[in-house]
Design an enzyme around this catalytic site. Sequence first.
Site, short mmCIF file in Angstrom:
data_model
loop_
_atom_site.label_atom_id
_atom_site.label_comp_id
_atom_site.label_asym_id
_atom_site.label_seq_id
_atom_site.Cartn_x
_atom_site.Cartn_y
_atom_site.Cartn_z
N GLN A 111 8.22 7.48 -11.81
CA GLN A 111 7.17 6.41 -11.40
C GLN A 111 6.22 7.23 -10.57
OE1 GLN A 111 8.22 2.40 -10.97
NE2 GLN A 111 7.11 2.39 -8.96
N PRO A 112 4.85 6.91 -10.89
CA PRO A 112 3.88 7.38 -10.01
C PRO A 112 3.89 7.01 -8.51
CG PRO A 112 3.06 6.85 -11.86
CD PRO A 112 4.58 6.46 -12.11
N GLY A 114 2.81 4.90 -5.38
CA GLY A 114 1.87 3.89 -5.34
C GLY A 114 1.89 2.86 -6.29
N CYS A 115 2.93 2.90 -7.43
CA CYS A 115 2.74 2.06 -8.57
C CYS A 115 4.18 1.17 -8.20
CB CYS A 115 3.46 2.58 -9.69
SG CYS A 115 2.03 3.25 -10.72
N SER A 116 4.07 -0.13 -8.30
CA SER A 116 5.04 -0.95 -8.05
C SER A 116 5.53 -1.71 -9.22
CB SER A 116 4.67 -2.19 -7.06
OG SER A 116 3.52 -2.59 -7.65
#
Length: 116
Positions: A111-112, A114-116
Site C-alpha cells: 500500500q502506498p 499515506g493511503c488509508s
Amino acid sequence: MGSDEKRMVSFQGKYIPLDEDGHLVNADDWSEGLAGHLAALDGLELAENHWQVIRFIREYYLRHESVPMPKVIIRGLNKQQGSEVYTIKHLYALFPHSPMRRACRYAGVPQPAGCS
C-alpha cells in the site's frame, strides 16, 4: 485483529497471506489470476484499462522498489498510449473510493505511504 495475525485469501487451492490492509505479504505470490480474484472479492471486474494501470504499477515497483505516485502513473500511461486519456479522475473512475490502494492491492505491491 492483532498485529501478528495475518489475513489469508484462498486461491487455486492455496492460502496466500495478506497484510492487515489486504495487500500481498509476498510480491512473488502475485499472478494476473490472483489480481482478478482479489478484484472480484471487492466487487470489481477488471477490464483492459484496469490492467494497463495494474501492469504499470507492478513493473514500476519491480524496477524501482517503490510505488509510483499517481502523477507518475498518469504521465507514464499517457506516454505509452500516445494520448492524454489518463487523469486522476480516470483513476478514480477505474478504482472507486481508493484508486491507489486498490490498484496497488491488485498489482501485488505494498500500500502506498499515506493511503488509508
